[in-house]
Scaffold this motif. Structure first.
Motif, PDB file in Angstrom:
ATOM      1  N   PRO A  13       0.795  -0.989   0.016  1.00 52.60           N
ATOM      2  CA  PRO A  13       0.002  -0.011  -0.181  1.00 52.60           C
ATOM      3  C   PRO A  13       0.943   1.375   0.038  1.00 52.60           C
ATOM      4  CG  PRO A  13       0.180  -0.892   2.141  1.00 52.60           C
ATOM      5  CD  PRO A  13       0.885  -1.776   1.315  1.00 52.60           C
ATOM      6  N   LEU A  14       1.776   1.530  -0.959  1.00 50.39           N
ATOM      7  CA  LEU A  14       2.478   2.457  -1.102  1.00 50.39           C
ATOM      8  C   LEU A  14       2.570   3.092  -2.581  1.00 50.39           C
ATOM      9  CD1 LEU A  14       6.144   1.059   0.616  1.00 50.39           C
ATOM     10  CD2 LEU A  14       4.307   2.886   1.686  1.00 50.39           C
ATOM     11  N   SER A  15       2.861   4.337  -2.560  1.00 48.56           N
ATOM     12  CA  SER A  15       2.420   5.048  -3.975  1.00 48.56           C
ATOM     13  C   SER A  15       3.535   6.212  -3.719  1.00 48.56           C
ATOM     14  CB  SER A  15       0.797   5.510  -4.055  1.00 48.56           C
ATOM     15  OG  SER A  15       1.024   6.264  -5.123  1.00 48.56           O
ATOM     16  N   PHE A  16       4.423   6.339  -4.587  1.00 49.80           N
ATOM     17  CA  PHE A  16       5.392   7.445  -4.781  1.00 49.80           C
ATOM     18  C   PHE A  16       5.080   8.197  -5.979  1.00 49.80           C
ATOM     19  CE2 PHE A  16       7.263   3.303  -3.370  1.00 49.80           C
ATOM     20  CZ  PHE A  16       7.361   3.724  -2.112  1.00 49.80           C
ATOM     21  N   GLU A  17       5.459   9.659  -5.546  1.00 46.01           N
ATOM     22  CA  GLU A  17       5.134  10.671  -6.552  1.00 46.01           C
ATOM     23  C   GLU A  17       6.355  11.056  -7.199  1.00 46.01           C
ATOM     24  OE1 GLU A  17       2.947  13.704  -4.954  1.00 46.01           O
ATOM     25  OE2 GLU A  17       4.511  14.304  -3.607  1.00 46.01           O
ATOM     26  N   ARG A  18       7.437  10.959  -6.393  1.00 44.67           N
ATOM     27  CA  ARG A  18       8.788  11.176  -7.479  1.00 44.67           C
ATOM     28  C   ARG A  18      10.021  10.584  -6.608  1.00 44.67           C
ATOM     29  NH1 ARG A  18      11.961  15.315  -4.824  1.00 44.67           N
ATOM     30  NH2 ARG A  18      11.318  15.767  -2.943  1.00 44.67           N
ATOM     31  N   GLY A  19      11.182  10.585  -7.104  1.00 38.86           N
ATOM     32  CA  GLY A  19      12.422  10.023  -6.834  1.00 38.86           C
ATOM     33  C   GLY A  19      13.646  10.696  -7.035  1.00 38.86           C
ATOM     34  N   GLU A  20      14.633  10.240  -6.475  1.00 34.50           N
ATOM     35  CA  GLU A  20      15.667  11.067  -6.383  1.00 34.50           C
ATOM     36  C   GLU A  20      17.105  10.466  -6.020  1.00 34.50           C
ATOM     37  OE1 GLU A  20      15.629  15.322  -4.863  1.00 34.50           O
ATOM     38  OE2 GLU A  20      17.984  15.340  -5.271  1.00 34.50           O
ATOM     39  N   GLY A  21      17.860   9.696  -6.881  1.00 33.02           N
ATOM     40  CA  GLY A  21      18.936   9.077  -6.499  1.00 33.02           C
ATOM     41  C   GLY A  21      18.563   7.693  -5.951  1.00 33.02           C
ATOM     42  N   ALA A  22      18.789   7.454  -4.671  1.00 36.26           N
ATOM     43  CA  ALA A  22      18.480   6.165  -4.165  1.00 36.26           C
ATOM     44  C   ALA A  22      16.984   6.330  -3.131  1.00 36.26           C
ATOM     45  CB  ALA A  22      19.557   5.611  -3.389  1.00 36.26           C
ATOM     46  N   TRP A  23      16.524   7.449  -3.567  1.00 40.79           N
ATOM     47  CA  TRP A  23      15.289   7.834  -2.518  1.00 40.79           C
ATOM     48  C   TRP A  23      14.254   7.875  -3.355  1.00 40.79           C
ATOM     49  CZ3 TRP A  23      15.597   8.032   2.756  1.00 40.79           C
ATOM     50  CH2 TRP A  23      17.022   8.023   3.160  1.00 40.79           C
ATOM     51  N   LEU A  24      12.903   7.427  -2.686  1.00 45.71           N
ATOM     52  CA  LEU A  24      11.753   7.643  -3.283  1.00 45.71           C
ATOM     53  C   LEU A  24      10.857   8.286  -2.461  1.00 45.71           C
ATOM     54  CD1 LEU A  24      10.890   4.223  -4.893  1.00 45.71           C
ATOM     55  CD2 LEU A  24      10.994   6.471  -6.082  1.00 45.71           C
ATOM     56  N   TYR A  25       9.750   9.400  -2.720  1.00 41.26           N
ATOM     57  CA  TYR A  25       8.989   9.945  -1.827  1.00 41.26           C
ATOM     58  C   TYR A  25       7.770   9.721  -2.224  1.00 41.26           C
ATOM     59  CZ  TYR A  25      13.428  12.735  -1.177  1.00 41.26           C
ATOM     60  OH  TYR A  25      14.597  13.086  -0.839  1.00 41.26           O
ATOM     61  N   ALA A  26       6.929   9.403  -1.146  1.00 47.07           N
ATOM     62  CA  ALA A  26       5.535   8.994  -1.194  1.00 47.07           C
ATOM     63  C   ALA A  26       4.778  10.185  -1.105  1.00 47.07           C
ATOM     64  CB  ALA A  26       5.354   8.043   0.119  1.00 47.07           C
ATOM     65  N   GLU A  27       3.304  10.140  -1.507  1.00 42.81           N
ATOM     66  CA  GLU A  27       2.306  10.920  -1.594  1.00 42.81           C
ATOM     67  C   GLU A  27       2.458  11.884  -0.161  1.00 42.81           C
ATOM     68  OE1 GLU A  27      -0.676   8.726  -3.299  1.00 42.81           O
ATOM     69  OE2 GLU A  27      -0.157   9.334  -5.399  1.00 42.81           O
ATOM     70  N   ASP A  28       2.513  10.969   0.845  1.00 45.04           N
ATOM     71  CA  ASP A  28       2.388  11.780   2.209  1.00 45.04           C
ATOM     72  C   ASP A  28       3.525  12.450   2.633  1.00 45.04           C
ATOM     73  OD1 ASP A  28       4.222   9.790   2.802  1.00 45.04           O
ATOM     74  OD2 ASP A  28       2.822   8.608   4.192  1.00 45.04           O
ATOM     75  N   GLY A  29       4.682  12.468   1.650  1.00 46.33           N
ATOM     76  CA  GLY A  29       5.796  13.144   2.011  1.00 46.33           C
ATOM     77  C   GLY A  29       6.967  12.532   2.549  1.00 46.33           C
ATOM     78  N   ARG A  30       6.623  11.342   2.969  1.00 41.65           N
ATOM     79  CA  ARG A  30       7.625  10.296   3.741  1.00 41.65           C
ATOM     80  C   ARG A  30       8.604   9.841   2.495  1.00 41.65           C
ATOM     81  NH1 ARG A  30       6.994   4.774   6.549  1.00 41.65           N
ATOM     82  NH2 ARG A  30       8.932   5.120   7.695  1.00 41.65           N
ATOM     83  N   ARG A  31       9.745   9.789   3.013  1.00 43.22           N
ATOM     84  CA  ARG A  31      10.935   9.245   2.125  1.00 43.22           C
ATOM     85  C   ARG A  31      11.229   7.967   2.578  1.00 43.22           C
ATOM     86  NH1 ARG A  31      16.663  11.784   2.080  1.00 43.22           N
ATOM     87  NH2 ARG A  31      17.261  11.118   4.202  1.00 43.22           N
ATOM     88  N   TYR A  32      11.476   7.202   1.576  1.00 40.90           N
ATOM     89  CA  TYR A  32      12.097   5.741   1.437  1.00 40.90           C
ATOM     90  C   TYR A  32      13.175   5.475   0.741  1.00 40.90           C
ATOM     91  CZ  TYR A  32       7.124   4.838   3.052  1.00 40.90           C
ATOM     92  OH  TYR A  32       6.054   4.714   3.650  1.00 40.90           O
ATOM     93  N   LEU A  33      14.351   4.830   1.400  1.00 42.59           N
ATOM     94  CA  LEU A  33      15.540   4.592   0.737  1.00 42.59           C
ATOM     95  C   LEU A  33      15.444   3.275  -0.013  1.00 42.59           C
ATOM     96  CD1 LEU A  33      18.364   5.204   0.586  1.00 42.59           C
ATOM     97  CD2 LEU A  33      19.004   4.217   2.892  1.00 42.59           C
ATOM     98  N   ASP A  34      15.425   3.430  -1.335  1.00 42.56           N
ATOM     99  CA  ASP A  34      15.092   2.421  -2.318  1.00 42.56           C
ATOM    100  C   ASP A  34      16.169   1.157  -2.591  1.00 42.56           C
ATOM    101  OD1 ASP A  34      13.922   0.667  -4.298  1.00 42.56           O
ATOM    102  OD2 ASP A  34      13.867   2.239  -5.670  1.00 42.56           O
ATOM    103  N   LEU A  35      16.365   0.169  -1.888  1.00 46.64           N
ATOM    104  CA  LEU A  35      17.347  -0.895  -2.175  1.00 46.64           C
ATOM    105  C   LEU A  35      16.691  -1.846  -3.022  1.00 46.64           C
ATOM    106  CD1 LEU A  35      19.001  -1.559   1.213  1.00 46.64           C
ATOM    107  CD2 LEU A  35      19.245   0.132  -0.396  1.00 46.64           C
ATOM    108  N   GLY A  36      15.589  -1.593  -3.821  1.00 47.94           N
ATOM    109  CA  GLY A  36      14.991  -2.291  -4.709  1.00 47.94           C
ATOM    110  C   GLY A  36      15.416  -1.969  -6.329  1.00 47.94           C
TER     111      GLY A  36
END
Ligand SMILES: Cc1ncc(COP(=O)(O)O)c(C=O)c1O
Length: 392
Positions: A13-36
């Motif tokens: 249940p995650l949805s991202f609106e943008r990414g930068e480098g190794a990070w993805l930013y969710a619609e709620d503003g939370r950021r996730y480190l993308d090791l996938g």
């Protein structure tokens, strides 16, 4: 009621609106480190400026051209691949699955043209993943992938992973025309074919004439710290499938082949509307320009060493959750004592994205240019995810 999108995926249940480098930013503003990294696709991270520039520059010129015409971007990328690999010739596809389709066709056509139309059988391995087309699921052969989709394309025999004895016996059977294998199984759980086994396989293929098809869709394009994983063993295939990282996020795949094998695919034997389109090839050339550089690959190996050392420490400090680390370069797996899906879920809460695989493994496939500080942050977040779990 069925969802508007065919429900074939078990989505988080995650949805991202943008990414930068190794990070993805969710619609709620939370950021996730993308090791996938989109399962080893975003090889140079999200919104990489060089790739964005290559894509947009090409988009302003021409998007699509039929393969009825010469496509200079395609020729350029093919030459880059030929220059840097065993291959003499390249066919471009849009995905790894399409590359598998052509690899199978090419192997069979090779034997047909060489007066041995009976040599249609292709040896594959348990735990393999080559895609979801009819040929690719028949190649993998697992019940999970094939159930209900019969009749399956005939002519594949799955051998147990690591069963050298069976391989040596079966490869000598007269109808065997090729062997298809991932140097490191991705979906199968980051299972590495030891260099000695790949060398032995090459020798067996030379002895029997069977063609060696390597599937480097997931482990290629710098992922292991070499441009292609087979380079570690010092042997070359006859046919190689590539996809994922080569497009850095743009759908692009390729089949690379020696002249001896590739020359059986004459005019009219294969084709694709989109394969090798200018947009994909412009991005692919930008990716290749970066990842084929020896300095870049040395950096991948250094980062991989750093990450692995940290992961060994993590495993040692959380023996209730982890059993070990496996893999090569930045194609890493954590063997877990808990269900991999539970660890991946705990990662969501800790703001880190990982990918489950078979064999109780969680895959870590970060962008190849992940900064050192993000590796340190990844180790902190993986530890946080582990601490929230109890051993099953
Ligand atoms: C080793 C391997 N081969 C083939 C494929 C299929 O590639 P695609 O999903 O681009 O069709 C994959 C995808 O995960 C893969 O990992």
């Amino acid at each position: 009621m069925i969802s508007a999108v065919l429900p074939t995926y078990n989505r988080a249940p995650l949805s991202f609106e943008r990414g930068e480098g190794a990070w993805l930013y969710a619609e709620d503003g939370r950021r996730y480190l993308d090791l996938g990294a989109g399962i080893a696709v975003n090889a140079l991270g999200h919104a990489n400026p060089a790739l964005t520039e290559a894509l947009t520059a090409q988009a302003g010129k021409v998007w699509h051209l039929s393969n009825l015409y010469r496509i200079p971007e395609q020729e350029r990328l093919a030459e880059m691949l030929v220059d840097r690999t065993f291959a003499d010739t390249v066919f471009f596809t849009n995905s790894g699955t399409e590359a598998a389709e052509l690899a199978v066709k090419m192997a069979r056509r090779y034997w047909y043209d060489h007066g041995r139309p009976d040599r249609t059988r292709i040896l594959t391995f348990e735990g393999a993943f080559h895609g979801r087309s009819s040929a690719a699921i028949a190649a993998a052969g697992s019940e999970k992938m094939t159930k209900g989709f019969g009749p399956l394309l005939p002519g594949f025999t799955q051998l147990a992973w690591g069963d050298q004895e069976a391989l040596e016996k079966v490869i000598r059977e007269p109808d065997v025309g090729a062997v298809m294998i991932e140097p490191i199984q991705g979906e199968g759980g980051i299972r590495t074919l030891p260099d000695a086994c790949l060398k032995e396989l090459r020798a067996l293929c030379d002895e029997t004439g069977a063609l060696l098809i390597l599937d480097e869709v997931q482990c290629g394009i710098g992922r292991t710290g070499r441009l292609f994983a087979h380079e570690w063993a010092g042997v070359t295939p006859d046919i190689m499938m590539v996809a994922k990282g080569i497009g850095g996020g743009f759908p692009l795949g390729a089949v690379l082949a020696t002249e001896k094998v590739g020359s059986v695919m004459t005019v009219g034997t294969h084709g694709s509307t989109y394969g090798g389109n200018p947009l994909g090839c412009a991005v692919g050339a930008a990716v290749m320009g970066i990842v084929s550089d020896e300095g870049f690959l040395a950096e991948v190996r250094r980062k991989a060493g750093l990450f692995r050392q940290g992961l060994e420490g993590l495993v040692a400090s959380r023996p209730d959750v982890f059993e070990g680390v496996r893999g090569t370069g930045l194609m890493l797996g954590l063997k877990t004592k808990v269900a991999p899906a539970d660890f991946v879920k705990a990662g969501y809460d800790a703001g880190i994205l990982t990918v489950p695989a078979a064999d109780n493994v969680v895959r870590l496939l970060p962008p190849l240019n992940i900064p050192d500080e993000d590796i340190a942050e990844a180790l902190r977040r993986l530890d946080q995810a582990a601490s929230s779990l109890k051993a099953a």
